[in-house]
Design an enzyme around this catalytic site. Structure first.
Site, mmCIF file in Angstrom:
data_model
loop_
_atom_site.group_PDB
_atom_site.id
_atom_site.type_symbol
_atom_site.label_atom_id
_atom_site.label_comp_id
_atom_site.label_asym_id
_atom_site.label_seq_id
_atom_site.Cartn_x
_atom_site.Cartn_y
_atom_site.Cartn_z
ATOM 1 N N ARG A 57 0.861 -1.175 0.000
ATOM 2 C CA ARG A 57 0.000 0.000 0.000
ATOM 3 C C ARG A 57 0.900 1.228 0.000
ATOM 4 O O ARG A 57 2.078 1.141 0.353
ATOM 5 C CB ARG A 57 -0.959 0.025 1.191
ATOM 6 C CG ARG A 57 -0.272 0.117 2.540
ATOM 7 C CD ARG A 57 -1.271 0.039 3.685
ATOM 8 N NE ARG A 57 -2.158 1.184 3.716
ATOM 9 C CZ ARG A 57 -1.935 2.287 4.430
ATOM 10 N NH1 ARG A 57 -0.847 2.405 5.169
ATOM 11 N NH2 ARG A 57 -2.792 3.281 4.417
ATOM 12 N N LYS B 246 -0.932 14.868 10.438
ATOM 13 C CA LYS B 246 0.288 14.826 9.640
ATOM 14 C C LYS B 246 1.192 16.040 9.897
ATOM 15 O O LYS B 246 2.289 16.125 9.338
ATOM 16 C CB LYS B 246 -0.077 14.757 8.140
ATOM 17 C CG LYS B 246 -0.717 13.423 7.725
ATOM 18 C CD LYS B 246 -1.181 13.474 6.268
ATOM 19 C CE LYS B 246 -1.961 12.241 5.861
ATOM 20 N NZ LYS B 246 -1.121 11.054 5.638
#
Ligand code: HEM
Length: 344
Positions: free
Chosen positions: A224, A318
């Site tokens: 992924r 993030k």
């Protein structure tokens, strides 16, 4: 891979990392659509896919020699970036075999493995290593088998033991991570180490991912892509060294955004290991400045739209808050608004 390496790169101040045109075109751009949200984005890790970086079990590129040198420096400064619990010894050897078999098969000009029963000879030409050893006998290597091999590969690796219907992070070498710590996560379960991630638990992603991984079969690896952003081409954005790199997030201006802000993509692949039944998690990090991404018309428009519309919970997780406005402003001037086809 053309066999040439950028041997003089620096992944710490003063930064000096170059990306050739070929490196830009093999960058695993992670956005097949104009918007992004977490999903169960797992596919077979087969030698196919839109960019060459996906075509090998473990990707080697022009940064190989410099990245291995940076890894050695980080390990010298902090040996606990490599930790393996004693019950993972068999998984360590599984990893050695998988890595040596894969690298010598995929890059015969760079690596060679000669086997005579359990007496093996490993040749790593770019790092100028030739090692005779007895497979299964740690005393015949200069350090533990997992550490020996992981030092010679780009990216991070963790070893997950499978027991009690769960996965446990019981070993790893982690020197190029996006702000998480092996020291902190060692011994944790799948749900525990993923606890800081927003939204995904409520979406049921981790329950499904765990069920899927518990059934992962040997010889059928999966992969992924994950992504975040990093200021400067810095591999080691670890919590341990946050005081060194965290402040850089406040240094982005309209003048330096193209060179300073990097899209950080992780090619994550997962392999069932044959003897130990453990799972190897490999995280190969690619860093490309947004100025280089902007050279590909579809990528610059798409990155603009993804970042412009990104969910605030993901922006916060993030750590993009302080430089997202400058980045979106830079990319918006390059986005002509054309409809983009799905895929990269
Ligand atoms: C984040 C490890 C498999 C989805 C993370 C983090 C770690 C990690 C250490 C950082 C958490 C933090 O903030 O401290 C692993 C390991 C895996 C694995 C060792 C396999 C053994 C998966 C799978 C999926 C997944 C299969 C989804 C299908 C995510 C997501 C994030 C995450 C969405 C947040 C990333 C971001 O927004 O930057 N993982 N993971 N993980 N993981 Fe995993």
């Amino acid at each position: 891979m053309d066999g040439r390496f950028n041997t003089d790169e620096s992944y710490r101040f003063p930064y000096a990392v170059r990306n050739s045109d070929a490196a830009i075109l093999r960058f695993p751009f992670p956005f097949p659509e104009d918007s992004y949200m977490y999903s169960m984005n797992v596919e077979p890790h087969v030698p196919a896919g839109p960019v060459a970086s996906l075509h090998h079990a473990f990707d080697i590129d022009e940064h190989y020699v410099s990245e291995c040198r940076e890894k050695a420096r980080i390990l010298a400064e902090d040996p606990e970036r490599c930790l393996v619990l004693p019950h993972m010894r068999q998984a360590e050897w599984d990893f050695v075999e998988l890595a040596m078999d894969s690298l010598s098969r995929d890059y015969p000009d760079l690596f060679a493995l000669d086997r005579d029963g359990d007496r093996w000879r490993w040749t790593n030409r770019p790092l100028e290593i030739t090692q005779d050893f007895v497979f299964g006998n740690a005393g015949t290597l200069p350090c533990g088998p997992f550490e020996y091999m992981a030092r010679q590969m780009q990216g991070d690796f963790t070893l997950q033991d499978q027991r009690d219907g769960d996965l446990w992070m019981d070993g790893g070498m982690v020197t190029s991570q996006a702000d998480w710590s092996l020291k902190f996560d060692l011994g944790m379960s799948f749900g525990q180490w993923h606890a800081p991630v927003p939204k995904a638990p409520q979406m049921g992603i981790f329950d499904r991912a765990l069920r899927f991984l518990l059934m992962l079969r040997h010889g059928h690896p999966v992969r992924r892509l994950n992504w975040t952003m990093t200021i400067n081409p810095r591999l080691d954005t670890s919590p341990e060294n946050f005081t060194i790199w965290g402040g850089d997030r406040g240094s982005v201006t309209a003048d330096n955004v193209a060179d300073k802000v990097h899209l950080r993509v992780e090619l994550q692949s997962l392999f069932r290991l044959p003897r130990s039944n453990a799972i190897l998690f490999s995280v190969r990090c690619y860093l490309l400045p947004v100025g280089a991404i902007a050279r590909v018309p579809k990528w610059r428009s798409r990155l603009h739209r993804v970042l412009r519309d990104l969910d605030p919970a993901l922006v916060a997780y993030k750590g993009l808050d302080r430089y997202l406005p400058q980045t979106v402003a830079f990319l918006s001037r390059l986005d002509d608004g054309a409809v983009l086809s799905p895929g990269i």
